[in-house]
Every structure is written in C-alpha cells, then in structure tokens.
Design an enzyme around this catalytic site. Structure first.
Site, PDB file in Angstrom:
ATOM      1  N   ASP A  58       0.821  -1.203   0.000  1.00 18.97           N
ATOM      2  CA  ASP A  58       0.000   0.000   0.000  1.00 18.97           C
ATOM      3  C   ASP A  58       0.863   1.265   0.000  1.00 18.97           C
ATOM      4  O   ASP A  58       0.645   2.185  -0.793  1.00 18.97           O
ATOM      5  CB  ASP A  58      -0.921  -0.014   1.217  1.00 18.97           C
ATOM      6  CG  ASP A  58      -1.783   1.223   1.314  1.00 18.97           C
ATOM      7  OD1 ASP A  58      -2.836   1.255   0.671  1.00 18.97           O
ATOM      8  OD2 ASP A  58      -1.387   2.176   2.017  1.00 18.97           O
ATOM      9  N   ALA A  97      -4.253   2.921  -1.156  1.00 20.17           N
ATOM     10  CA  ALA A  97      -3.924   2.181  -2.372  1.00 20.17           C
ATOM     11  C   ALA A  97      -4.656   0.844  -2.418  1.00 20.17           C
ATOM     12  O   ALA A  97      -5.229   0.469  -3.442  1.00 20.17           O
ATOM     13  CB  ALA A  97      -2.416   1.969  -2.471  1.00 20.17           C
ATOM     14  N   ASP A  98      -4.636   0.120  -1.309  1.00 17.90           N
ATOM     15  CA  ASP A  98      -5.329  -1.168  -1.257  1.00 17.90           C
ATOM     16  C   ASP A  98      -6.816  -1.002  -1.517  1.00 17.90           C
ATOM     17  O   ASP A  98      -7.411  -1.739  -2.316  1.00 17.90           O
ATOM     18  CB  ASP A  98      -5.137  -1.808   0.124  1.00 17.90           C
ATOM     19  CG  ASP A  98      -3.794  -2.489   0.266  1.00 17.90           C
ATOM     20  OD1 ASP A  98      -3.153  -2.762  -0.761  1.00 17.90           O
ATOM     21  OD2 ASP A  98      -3.369  -2.746   1.410  1.00 17.90           O
ATOM     22  N   GLU A  99      -7.440  -0.061  -0.835  1.00 24.15           N
ATOM     23  CA  GLU A  99      -8.885   0.113  -0.950  1.00 24.15           C
ATOM     24  C   GLU A  99      -9.295   0.621  -2.332  1.00 24.15           C
ATOM     25  O   GLU A  99     -10.308   0.185  -2.888  1.00 24.15           O
ATOM     26  CB  GLU A  99      -9.388   1.065   0.133  1.00 24.15           C
ATOM     27  CG  GLU A  99      -9.337   0.486   1.541  1.00 24.15           C
ATOM     28  CD  GLU A  99     -10.388  -0.598   1.781  1.00 24.15           C
ATOM     29  OE1 GLU A  99     -11.304  -0.756   0.944  1.00 24.15           O
ATOM     30  OE2 GLU A  99     -10.294  -1.284   2.808  1.00 24.15           O
ATOM     31  N   ALA A 139      -9.067  -2.227  -4.703  1.00 22.65           N
ATOM     32  CA  ALA A 139     -10.137  -3.180  -4.437  1.00 22.65           C
ATOM     33  C   ALA A 139     -11.467  -2.722  -5.030  1.00 22.65           C
ATOM     34  O   ALA A 139     -12.204  -3.519  -5.631  1.00 22.65           O
ATOM     35  CB  ALA A 139     -10.280  -3.380  -2.927  1.00 22.65           C
TER      36      ALA A 139
END
Length: 354
Positions: A142, A170-172, A175
């Site tokens: 992330d 970044a992850d969210e 996703a």
C-alpha cells in the site's frame, strides 16, 4: 416471505486472495448477496487472520476485509486440491487472485487454464504494478503505491516531502476498482457467453485516485498544492488540525479538540459568524453521527461490535452485513455440494488436502 438480500444474489465467486486489495472486492460482493468462497491454506489460512488482533476480539483487519464470505481450505500444491478448485470454478461466475504476475500460472490456476474449465469465467488479478513493465514481478504494498502514485505527496504538509495516510488508500482504491471491473466483465459475460481476465494494480489505482489533480499537475508541469487540514474525532468531540500561511505570509498552525474551542478560535479569527450562516458553526456536523453506524453481533466473542456499513443503498435489494468465517468453516458444506461424500471429505482432512 424471504427478505431479499442484495442485488448480487445468484452470483458465485471463488477467490484465492489474501490481505486487503485482494479480498475487499469479494467482501463487497458478499455484502450484496453473492456467494463468495474464500480458498485458504490448510491449518494456516490467510496470514492476515493474525493482523491487528485486539485482546479478546478477532482481527480487525481480517474481519473488515472478509466479512460474509465462506472459508474452504485447499492445498493447491496437490493434484487433488487443484481438482477441487477446478470443480468450484466450473460453476463460478468470478475467480480472484492477488499473487505476483506468473505465480498463479506456475501453480496451475492461471487464466488460460481456468478458462478451459469455464469459458464464461471472469478472472480478476490484483497485483502491485500490473502484468507488464519492469516491476511486474515485484511484490507491491500500500505505501509503495501511495508513494509512486503521487498520493503521498498530495497528502504532505508544508515542510514534508511525502506522507502516507493511515488509511490503506492504495489497497482500498484498487479493491473498489477490481469490484467494478469484475461486475462490468460479468455483465459482458452474461450477455455474450464470453469471459475475460481483468487486471488491476495498486499503482494503477493510485493514478486513477489522483484524478484531475494529476491532470492539472501534468498540464501545468507543476506540483499540486498539498493538503493542509485534517478533521478527526466524533460529533460530540470533533477535532481539527491545520497549517497554512496567514494573509501576511506568516505560518499559522492550530489544533483544536471540542466544539467550544472551534467556536472560540473562529470567533477570535473573525470567521465564526460567516461559518454559522453557512451551517458550519459546529465542527461536529462534519463527522458522521453515531446513529448511522452499523453494528453486528459476534456470538463467539459475546459482543456486538461497530463495523463499517455498506457503501450502497438499494431500495429493493438491501445489503446485509456478515461476519468473517472461521478457517475452513465451510469445508464440509461446499465439498458436499460438489458431490464428495463424508468419508472422502474426512480423508481429505486427514491427508491435509483441505
């Protein structure tokens, strides 16, 4: 009469995904009624089960990212484990994985192999940098994506070149993009009978998240103005921290906690009357109210805990918030549904196939 549960009823997902960017797309689908089968390593499971475990409670990280899904353990290094996976994929709409590019192919569940099992399959791959480019084979995180994607600079404050956020931006972002991409591909597959692979990356998601700010910076050939304020706390006790230059060009920094301090500070600066007319006389209105926060029962822990609500509202097919499963909790149910007998399932368990 059975209460309707989400607009994705009837959608089946199989995911060999871990961590956050790889699991949140399917957790969101589970919220909306999809059946999501999460494949985990026998006896070990998703490593994130051990992340941020508070005393007497489950992992906040794992629960947030895996609520509502079913857990099945499979040893994909065995031929029997891979055969079970192929049987699951044969009846699935979506398959997801977040290994480094090439790893899934090496282990027997790449897109080309699984599309032979199910031509309509939507195959979603999440990685750090995407399938091409000089860094495609490297792992991604992330913070890496926040830095390379420009968000860490946009978050920075005067005198700070970079600053990653506490939230896994970044992850969210990746996703949510994977969620949308999967459903877009599923729409196409159902209309044409043709599935496809969908690639999403942490870095690519950050580029999109920068949006018009990045376009403006590129067109002006100049760095964007960085953020200077942060609102925190609760409606009853809101907080604000900010730093900027005053009208004389001198630095002004303040941090406030509580509605009274906000009112006093804004009055001293001569802004309170105007803010009150605009509806911001009370800083607490910026923070979501307690009544709007969903709560879920966790019988195993004997608690009712606050969780994130669904980001959607549907008038006819409301979302339902689930909880994350125990490791392998649905092994018997899912394998029995594939036609395996109780004896065969127990044999798989003894030989650590599941």
């Amino acid at each position: 009469m059975t209460e309707p549960h989400g607009p994705l009823q009837g959608v089946k997902v199989v995911a060999c995904s871990t961590a956050q960017a790889g699991t949140v797309p399917y957790m969101l689908m589970a919220d909306l009624g999809a059946e999501v089968i999460k494949i985990e390593v026998p006896e070990v499971g998703d490593n994130s089960r051990g992340s941020t475990v508070l005393p007497g409670l489950p992992s906040t990280y794992f629960e947030t990212n895996n609520r509502g899904v079913k857990s099945v353990t499979l040893n994909l290094k065995t031929a029997e484990g891979r055969e079970i996976l192929r049987k699951l994929v044969a009846t699935a709409d979506i398959f997801g994985q977040n290994f480094r590019p090439g790893a899934a192919e090496k282990n027997g569940f790449g897109y080309e192999e699984l599309r032979k099992v199910n031509p309509k399959l939507v195959y979603v791959s999440v990685s750090g940098y995407g399938p091409k480019g000089p860094h495609a084979d490297l792992p991604g995180t992330d913070s890496m994506a926040q830095a390379l994607g420009g968000i860490a600079e946009a978050y920075s404050t005067p005198g700070q070149p970079l600053k990653t956020g506490i939230v896994s931006v970044a992850d969210e972002t990746c996703a949510i993009l994977a969620f949308g991409g999967a459903l877009a591909a599923l729409t196409h597959a159902r209309a044409t009978g043709v599935g496809q692979k969908v690639d999403c990356s942490l870095l690519g998601g950050q580029i999109r998240l920068m949006g018009w700010t990045l376009t403006t910076a590129m067109w002006r050939n100049r760095d964007p103005v960085t953020g200077q304020a942060r609102v925190t706390g609760t409606p009853q006790r809101p907080g604000l921290s900010a730093s900027f230059n005053d009208r004389d060009g001198k630095p002004l920094v303040f941090q406030l906690n509580g509605a009274r301090k906000w009112r006093d500070a804004m009055t001293a600066l001569g802004f309170h009357e105007a803010l009150e007319k605009a509806g911001f006389g009370d800083l607490g209105v910026i923070v979501a109210s307690e009544e709007q926060r969903a709560e879920i029962d966790y019988p195993k822990y004997g608690k009712r805990l606050k969780v994130q609500g669904s980001p959607w509202r549907f008038s006819e097919t409301p979302a339902r918030i689930g909880i994350a499963p125990e490791l392998g909790a649905h092994n018997d149910e899912i394998l029995a549904g594939l036609g395996y007998s109780t004896v065969e399932i127990e044999d798989f368990r003894e030989r650590k196939i599941i």
